[in-house]
Scaffold this active site. Structure first.
Site, PDB file in Angstrom:
ATOM      1  N   SER A   2     -14.150  -1.774 -70.172  1.00  0.00           N
ATOM      2  CA  SER A   2     -13.454  -1.502 -71.433  1.00  0.00           C
ATOM      3  C   SER A   2     -12.216  -0.638 -71.214  1.00  0.00           C
ATOM      4  CB  SER A   2     -14.402  -0.810 -72.422  1.00  0.00           C
ATOM      5  OG  SER A   2     -15.458  -1.654 -72.794  1.00  0.00           O
ATOM      6  N   ARG A  15      -8.007  -1.676 -71.534  1.00  0.00           N
ATOM      7  CA  ARG A  15      -7.159  -0.894 -72.436  1.00  0.00           C
ATOM      8  C   ARG A  15      -6.042  -0.177 -71.680  1.00  0.00           C
ATOM      9  NH1 ARG A  15     -11.992  -1.771 -74.628  1.00  0.00           N
ATOM     10  NH2 ARG A  15     -12.299  -1.675 -76.892  1.00  0.00           N
ATOM     11  N   ASP A  44     -24.226  -4.331 -74.798  1.00  0.00           N
ATOM     12  CA  ASP A  44     -24.229  -5.105 -73.554  1.00  0.00           C
ATOM     13  C   ASP A  44     -25.442  -4.822 -72.672  1.00  0.00           C
ATOM     14  OD1 ASP A  44     -21.848  -6.500 -74.012  1.00  0.00           O
ATOM     15  OD2 ASP A  44     -20.631  -4.842 -73.257  1.00  0.00           O
ATOM     16  N   LYS A  63     -22.457 -13.679 -77.734  1.00  0.00           N
ATOM     17  CA  LYS A  63     -21.902 -13.154 -76.489  1.00  0.00           C
ATOM     18  C   LYS A  63     -21.609 -14.324 -75.551  1.00  0.00           C
ATOM     19  CE  LYS A  63     -21.688  -8.666 -77.017  1.00  0.00           C
ATOM     20  NZ  LYS A  63     -20.439  -7.916 -76.729  1.00  0.00           N
ATOM     21  N   ARG A  95     -24.409 -10.946 -67.017  1.00  0.00           N
ATOM     22  CA  ARG A  95     -25.429  -9.935 -67.295  1.00  0.00           C
ATOM     23  C   ARG A  95     -26.845 -10.519 -67.207  1.00  0.00           C
ATOM     24  NH1 ARG A  95     -22.353  -5.604 -68.347  1.00  0.00           N
ATOM     25  NH2 ARG A  95     -20.414  -5.958 -69.497  1.00  0.00           N
TER      26      ARG A  95
END
Length: 449
Positions: free
Chosen positions: A29, A33, A332, A359, A406
């Site tokens: 994340s 950004r 997540d 997802k 995942r």
């Protein structure tokens, strides 16, 4: 199937213990950004610890295509450093080709917000998994701000073309669900709008965008509503300035070795520089409620983000109830929490997991299937996942990953302690977020073959 069209199966066998000290990759994340805000800033942004997974690298390529200069350098003191020379707020240029985000919903949605505030036209695309995921919840507020969308299929699915607003409008927008991606897209578009852009959340989502906007010089205020929600107000048309960013280790990636260590007898591992932002650590809180030994030390702040060293030791876990209100802080991590629940004694109930259905795969169904095929009693009741823990997992199953990194890592973590080996049909998509996962786990003592 993998990007190359060839599956990469792997088998996880019960190991003696996991021992060692590691740093998991930089937070995904924060990495997205940092690249995006660096591209929207004036001057140079230097990023240390950037996650060099496929998702983030696709965002870096998109920033280059939109006009920023992005370089990977080797620094004598800092090691690998990424340099971004930005074009300023509203300074993006129309790309020559479609922006391909591969498997990354985060990168795609955040860049949609940044593009929506610029007078350019860009086409967004991705792989088969990303093309199946709905984008309409992101596009609705961007259209209110003046952006136009064409070419979308049902539900705002990719590929689609986004024409940014020539004169973007500030809005007050209440998010329909707790979503950092929706909030961030609106705030990034709001950088180019005059006046105040406001986002109202009934449940607070991860606040990395707000913290990083402050770090780059934006005027942004976040106020609690007195319960679980927040009101975030951004003053538009700032001049963002390039900044130094050190990316902390990703708590979502740390989740896999943490759970593997907790369920594998005799394990004792240390994870360094893990982000401990309270809006991202719902899993750690839940595991501690289950009886997990997770100790924090060496805490510090960087660019507003807290991080710490975590020591994790094998623990006897017990079943718990996880409230729906915790979902935004661990959205997540439910797949790997389901693995921990399977090894716990007693029933674990995870409530309010509707967001897992949109997802990379339908993760609610995938979690249940992963456990069932390995001998665990599990039930889906509406949007709740109920796992009957027996303190051990028979194993012996083949887990279908559905191109979801995942699922693959959760299944491999489970195999570290299951009675019989756990097989995974394809591990290639692990590279989207954690390219070093398999060799790192082997260094700790995992038996993957």
């Amino acid at each position: 199937m993998t990007h190359s069209g060839q599956p990469a199966p792997l088998e996880a066998r019960k190991c003696q213990s996991l021992i060692g000290r590691v740093r998991v990759p930089g937070d995904k994340s924060i990495s997205h950004r940092a690249l995006i805000l660096g591209a929207l800033a004036v001057g140079e942004t230097r990023i240390a610890g950037l996650l060099e997974g496929e998702d983030v690298l696709n965002t870096a390529k998109a920033m280059q295509a939109l006009g920023a200069k992005v370089e990977r350098r080797i620094d004598d003191k800092s090691g690998i450093v990424w340099s971004v020379r930005g074009v300023g707020t509203s300074g993006f240029a129309t790309p020559e080709a479609p922006l391909d985000f591969g498997n990354s919903g985060t990168g795609c949605r955040l860049v949609m917000g940044a593009v929506a505030g610029c007078p350019i036209v860009a086409t967004f695309d991705g792989d088969g998994s990303l093309r199946s995921r709905p984008m309409r919840r992101i596009l609705d507020p961007l259209e209110l701000m003046g952006a136009r969308v064409t070419g979308e299929s049902d539900g705002g699915r990719l590929p689609l073309t986004l024409a940014g607003a020539r004169d973007p409008l500030p809005i007050v927008y209440r998010t329909p669900v707790a979503s950092a991606q929706i909030k961030s897209a609106v705030l990034l578009a709001g950088l180019s709008a005059p006046g105040i852009t406001t986002v109202i959340e009934s449940e607070a989502s991860r606040d990395h965008t707000e913290l990083m906007l402050k770090h780059f010089g934006a005027q942004i205020v976040s106020v609690s509503d007195g319960t679980h929600g927040r009101k975030i107000s951004l003053t538009g048309q700032p001049e963002l300035h390039g900044a130094a960013v050190t990316v902390p280790a990703d708590p979502s990636s740390a989740a896999f070795p943490i759970v593997a260590a907790l369920i594998t007898e005799g394990s004792d591992i240390v994870l360094t520089d893990v982000m401990t932002n309270p809006l991202r650590t719902g899993l750690f809180a839940t595991l501690r409620e289950m009886g997990a030994s997770i100790e924090e030390s060496e805490t510090r702040l960087d660019a507003g983000e807290p991080m710490a060293q975590l020591r994790v030791r094998a623990s006897k876990l017990r079943g718990v109830e996880v409230p729906a209100a915790r979902a935004p802080s661990m959205i997540d991590e439910y797949l790997v929490l389901a693995v921990a629940a399977a090894f716990a004694e007693g029933t674990t109930v995870m409530r309010g997991l509707h967001e897992l259905r949109v997802k990379e795969s339908d993760r609610l169904e995938a979690a249940a299937a992963m456990l069932r095929v390995n001998g665990v009693a599990v039930e889906i009741a509406g949007d709740d996942l109920i796992v009957e823990g027996r303190g051990r997992v028979p194993g012996g199953g083949l887990v279908t990953t559905h191109m979801d990194h995942r699922i693959a890592m959760s299944a491999l973590a489970m195999g570290c302690a299951s009675d019989a080996p756990v097989k995974v049909d394809d591990t290639a998509f692990i590279a989207t977020s954690f390219p070093d996962f398999v060799p790192m786990m082997r260094r700790l003592g995992a038996d993957f073959a």
